[in-house]
Design a protein around this motif. Structure first.
Motif, mmCIF file in Angstrom:
data_model
loop_
_atom_site.group_PDB
_atom_site.id
_atom_site.type_symbol
_atom_site.label_atom_id
_atom_site.label_comp_id
_atom_site.label_asym_id
_atom_site.label_seq_id
_atom_site.Cartn_x
_atom_site.Cartn_y
_atom_site.Cartn_z
ATOM 1 N N THR A 281 0.862 -1.169 0.000
ATOM 2 C CA THR A 281 0.000 0.000 0.000
ATOM 3 C C THR A 281 0.902 1.224 0.000
ATOM 4 N N GLU B 225 3.715 -2.791 3.832
ATOM 5 C CA GLU B 225 3.398 -4.065 3.196
ATOM 6 C C GLU B 225 1.910 -4.363 3.411
ATOM 7 N N SER B 226 1.239 -4.913 2.403
ATOM 8 C CA SER B 226 -0.222 -5.060 2.396
ATOM 9 C C SER B 226 -0.773 -5.860 3.572
ATOM 10 N N ASP B 227 -0.156 -6.973 3.911
ATOM 11 C CA ASP B 227 -0.651 -7.770 5.039
ATOM 12 C C ASP B 227 -0.532 -7.000 6.349
ATOM 13 N N LEU B 228 0.557 -6.271 6.516
ATOM 14 C CA LEU B 228 0.713 -5.462 7.723
ATOM 15 C C LEU B 228 -0.331 -4.356 7.770
ATOM 16 N N TYR B 229 -0.589 -3.744 6.644
ATOM 17 C CA TYR B 229 -1.604 -2.692 6.576
ATOM 18 C C TYR B 229 -2.969 -3.249 6.971
ATOM 19 N N ARG B 230 -3.271 -4.431 6.490
ATOM 20 C CA ARG B 230 -4.553 -5.062 6.817
ATOM 21 C C ARG B 230 -4.683 -5.275 8.329
ATOM 22 N N HIS B 231 -3.615 -5.759 8.963
ATOM 23 C CA HIS B 231 -3.636 -5.926 10.421
ATOM 24 C C HIS B 231 -3.965 -4.598 11.113
ATOM 25 N N TYR C 66 0.172 -7.566 13.965
ATOM 26 C CA TYR C 66 1.045 -6.647 13.247
ATOM 27 C C TYR C 66 2.452 -6.668 13.839
ATOM 28 N N ALA D 285 4.223 -9.861 12.941
ATOM 29 C CA ALA D 285 4.511 -10.029 11.511
ATOM 30 C C ALA D 285 5.551 -9.036 10.986
ATOM 31 N N THR E 225 8.439 -9.539 7.976
ATOM 32 C CA THR E 225 8.385 -8.756 6.742
ATOM 33 C C THR E 225 9.711 -8.044 6.510
#
Length: 80
Positions: A2, A23-29, A38, A41, A45
């Motif tokens: 993102t 990073e997208s997965d971290l943003y989602r968290h 987060y 992870a 990352t």
């Protein structure tokens, strides 16, 4: 990933481009308020992306999963 992108014109038909994001997965968290996942992870990352390189600029990857990239773009090359 993102990202947000910023551009600033420079003399000589060049442009300074700055990209920042997470990073997208971290943003989602974070977006879902899951701070614990987060924090667990983010170091993974960093280890995965920490050695990444940018061939035409400078890349910085933080231990918290954030990314900052800076490059000079030559607008004369793009218009050809």
């Amino acid at each position: 990933m993102t990202l947000s992108r910023y551009r600033a014109p420079l003399p000589g038909a060049r442009t300074l481009e700055v990209f920042r994001g997470v990073e997208s997965d971290l943003y989602r968290h974070l977006a879902e308020g899951r701070v614990g996942p987060y924090l667990r992870a983010a170091p993974r990352t960093y280890r995965r992306l920490g050695s990444a390189r940018l061939h035409d600029g400078v890349l910085s990857i933080g231990r918290d999963g954030t990314v900052l990239a800076v490059r000079l773009a030559d607008e004369r090359r793009r218009s050809r």
